[in-house]
Scaffold this motif. Structure first.
Motif, PDB file in Angstrom:
ATOM      1  N   ALA A   1       0.860  -1.182   0.000  1.00  0.00           N
ATOM      2  CA  ALA A   1       0.000   0.000   0.000  1.00  0.00           C
ATOM      3  C   ALA A   1       0.893   1.228   0.000  1.00  0.00           C
ATOM      4  O   ALA A   1       1.918   1.257   0.651  1.00  0.00           O
ATOM      5  N   GLY A   2       0.515   2.249  -0.704  1.00  0.00           N
ATOM      6  CA  GLY A   2       1.288   3.481  -0.727  1.00  0.00           C
ATOM      7  C   GLY A   2       0.376   4.677  -0.620  1.00  0.00           C
ATOM      8  O   GLY A   2      -0.169   5.113  -1.607  1.00  0.00           O
ATOM      9  N   ALA A   3       0.185   5.195   0.567  1.00  0.00           N
ATOM     10  CA  ALA A   3      -0.703   6.330   0.773  1.00  0.00           C
ATOM     11  C   ALA A   3      -0.035   7.315   1.712  1.00  0.00           C
ATOM     12  O   ALA A   3       0.938   6.983   2.371  1.00  0.00           O
ATOM     13  N   VAL A   4      -0.565   8.515   1.777  1.00  0.00           N
ATOM     14  CA  VAL A   4       0.014   9.557   2.607  1.00  0.00           C
ATOM     15  C   VAL A   4      -1.037  10.172   3.524  1.00  0.00           C
ATOM     16  O   VAL A   4      -1.098  11.376   3.673  1.00  0.00           O
ATOM     17  N   PRO A   5      -1.907   9.401   4.149  1.00  0.00           N
ATOM     18  CA  PRO A   5      -2.880  10.021   5.052  1.00  0.00           C
ATOM     19  C   PRO A   5      -2.237  10.470   6.346  1.00  0.00           C
ATOM     20  O   PRO A   5      -1.211   9.923   6.758  1.00  0.00           O
ATOM     21  N   ALA A   6      -2.822  11.448   6.971  1.00  0.00           N
ATOM     22  CA  ALA A   6      -2.362  11.831   8.305  1.00  0.00           C
ATOM     23  C   ALA A   6      -2.693  10.682   9.247  1.00  0.00           C
ATOM     24  O   ALA A   6      -3.634   9.937   9.007  1.00  0.00           O
ATOM     25  N   PRO A   7      -1.932  10.521  10.314  1.00  0.00           N
ATOM     26  CA  PRO A   7      -2.173   9.386  11.188  1.00  0.00           C
ATOM     27  C   PRO A   7      -3.498   9.427  11.933  1.00  0.00           C
ATOM     28  O   PRO A   7      -3.907   8.432  12.492  1.00  0.00           O
TER      29      PRO A   7
ATOM     30  N   ALA B   1      -3.507   4.958  14.671  1.00  0.00           N
ATOM     31  CA  ALA B   1      -2.498   5.402  15.636  1.00  0.00           C
ATOM     32  C   ALA B   1      -1.220   5.759  14.901  1.00  0.00           C
ATOM     33  O   ALA B   1      -0.888   5.151  13.877  1.00  0.00           O
ATOM     34  N   SER B   2      -0.485   6.748  15.410  1.00  0.00           N
ATOM     35  CA  SER B   2       0.751   7.159  14.738  1.00  0.00           C
ATOM     36  C   SER B   2       1.747   6.013  14.653  1.00  0.00           C
ATOM     37  O   SER B   2       2.479   5.902  13.675  1.00  0.00           O
ATOM     38  N   SER B   3       1.775   5.132  15.655  1.00  0.00           N
ATOM     39  CA  SER B   3       2.707   3.997  15.601  1.00  0.00           C
ATOM     40  C   SER B   3       2.320   3.042  14.470  1.00  0.00           C
ATOM     41  O   SER B   3       3.184   2.491  13.780  1.00  0.00           O
ATOM     42  N   THR B   4       1.028   2.868  14.230  1.00  0.00           N
ATOM     43  CA  THR B   4       0.560   2.015  13.137  1.00  0.00           C
ATOM     44  C   THR B   4       0.951   2.628  11.799  1.00  0.00           C
ATOM     45  O   THR B   4       1.422   1.939  10.891  1.00  0.00           O
ATOM     46  N   TYR B   5       0.754   3.933  11.677  1.00  0.00           N
ATOM     47  CA  TYR B   5       1.116   4.645  10.452  1.00  0.00           C
ATOM     48  C   TYR B   5       2.615   4.534  10.193  1.00  0.00           C
ATOM     49  O   TYR B   5       3.055   4.235   9.082  1.00  0.00           O
ATOM     50  N   ARG B   6       3.407   4.765  11.235  1.00  0.00           N
ATOM     51  CA  ARG B   6       4.867   4.700  11.129  1.00  0.00           C
ATOM     52  C   ARG B   6       5.300   3.294  10.700  1.00  0.00           C
ATOM     53  O   ARG B   6       6.123   3.136   9.797  1.00  0.00           O
ATOM     54  N   LEU B   7       4.744   2.262  11.326  1.00  0.00           N
ATOM     55  CA  LEU B   7       5.100   0.889  10.963  1.00  0.00           C
ATOM     56  C   LEU B   7       4.701   0.563   9.527  1.00  0.00           C
ATOM     57  O   LEU B   7       5.430  -0.129   8.812  1.00  0.00           O
TER      58      LEU B   7
ATOM     59  N   GLY C   1      23.145   2.897  -1.733  1.00  0.00           N
ATOM     60  CA  GLY C   1      22.619   1.543  -1.685  1.00  0.00           C
ATOM     61  C   GLY C   1      22.106   1.113  -0.325  1.00  0.00           C
ATOM     62  O   GLY C   1      21.733  -0.042  -0.144  1.00  0.00           O
ATOM     63  N   ARG C   2      22.061   2.028   0.626  1.00  0.00           N
ATOM     64  CA  ARG C   2      21.561   1.693   1.964  1.00  0.00           C
ATOM     65  C   ARG C   2      20.044   1.863   2.010  1.00  0.00           C
ATOM     66  O   ARG C   2      19.506   2.758   1.360  1.00  0.00           O
ATOM     67  N   PRO C   3      19.353   1.032   2.795  1.00  0.00           N
ATOM     68  CA  PRO C   3      17.901   1.212   2.934  1.00  0.00           C
ATOM     69  C   PRO C   3      17.575   2.610   3.465  1.00  0.00           C
ATOM     70  O   PRO C   3      18.258   3.127   4.349  1.00  0.00           O
ATOM     71  N   VAL C   4      16.560   3.219   2.892  1.00  0.00           N
ATOM     72  CA  VAL C   4      16.158   4.569   3.300  1.00  0.00           C
ATOM     73  C   VAL C   4      15.369   4.480   4.605  1.00  0.00           C
ATOM     74  O   VAL C   4      14.520   3.613   4.770  1.00  0.00           O
ATOM     75  N   ARG C   5      15.652   5.382   5.523  1.00  0.00           N
ATOM     76  CA  ARG C   5      14.929   5.474   6.792  1.00  0.00           C
ATOM     77  C   ARG C   5      14.219   6.825   6.809  1.00  0.00           C
ATOM     78  O   ARG C   5      14.852   7.869   6.700  1.00  0.00           O
ATOM     79  N   LEU C   6      12.912   6.801   6.904  1.00  0.00           N
ATOM     80  CA  LEU C   6      12.123   8.029   6.917  1.00  0.00           C
ATOM     81  C   LEU C   6      11.118   8.002   8.055  1.00  0.00           C
ATOM     82  O   LEU C   6      10.625   6.941   8.430  1.00  0.00           O
ATOM     83  N   THR C   7      10.810   9.170   8.560  1.00  0.00           N
ATOM     84  CA  THR C   7       9.694   9.311   9.488  1.00  0.00           C
ATOM     85  C   THR C   7       8.480   9.728   8.659  1.00  0.00           C
ATOM     86  O   THR C   7       8.636  10.204   7.522  1.00  0.00           O
TER      87      THR C   7
END
Length: 122
Positions: free
Chosen positions: A6-12, A23-29, A45-51
């Motif tokens: 899934a690829g969406a950008v809803p607010a948490p 929940a924000s933790s669910t959104y983050r995960l 080549g490193r995995p991207v880490r984003l908040t």
């Protein structure tokens, strides 16, 4: 290719269809799983880490810079107020945009006056 992710950008705090909040933790995960599923990597080549904020901010900024109306961006990002969306617009960008619209309005007014003839200008 990223299949089945899934690829969406809803607010948490609200689902796109208005159902119960997430929940924000669910959104983050969900974001972390999506990045891993799509194997998103940086230039080294490193995995991207984003908040979630880092994910949403570039989208809002790019939409604004492409002249998407601020109200549309506000709705896409599910912001509660126009002030929240205004943070994506720098003062320099506001000045350039205002100048561009002002110049276009003046050019249109002058072009219209020239088309109507000298008597229409007075």
């Amino acid at each position: 290719m990223c299949r089945g992710c899934a690829g969406a950008v809803p607010a948490p705090d609200e689902e796109p269809d208005g159902r119960a909040s997430t929940a924000s933790s669910t959104y983050r995960l969900a974001l972390y799983r999506w990045l891993a599923c799509c194997d998103v990597r940086d230039a080294h080549g490193r995995p991207v880490r984003l908040t979630p904020h880092q994910w949403r901010h570039p989208l809002g900024t790019r939409l604004i810079k492409r002249d998407v109306p601020q109200e549309v961006v506000r709705r896409i990002l599910d912001h509660d107020s126009p002030q929240m969306t205004a943070h994506y617009v720098s003062s320099d960008y506001r000045k350039r945009t205002l100048r561009r619209h002002l110049d276009a309005t003046i050019a249109e007014a002058l072009h219209g006056a020239a088309r109507r003839g000298p008597e229409a200008r007075s």
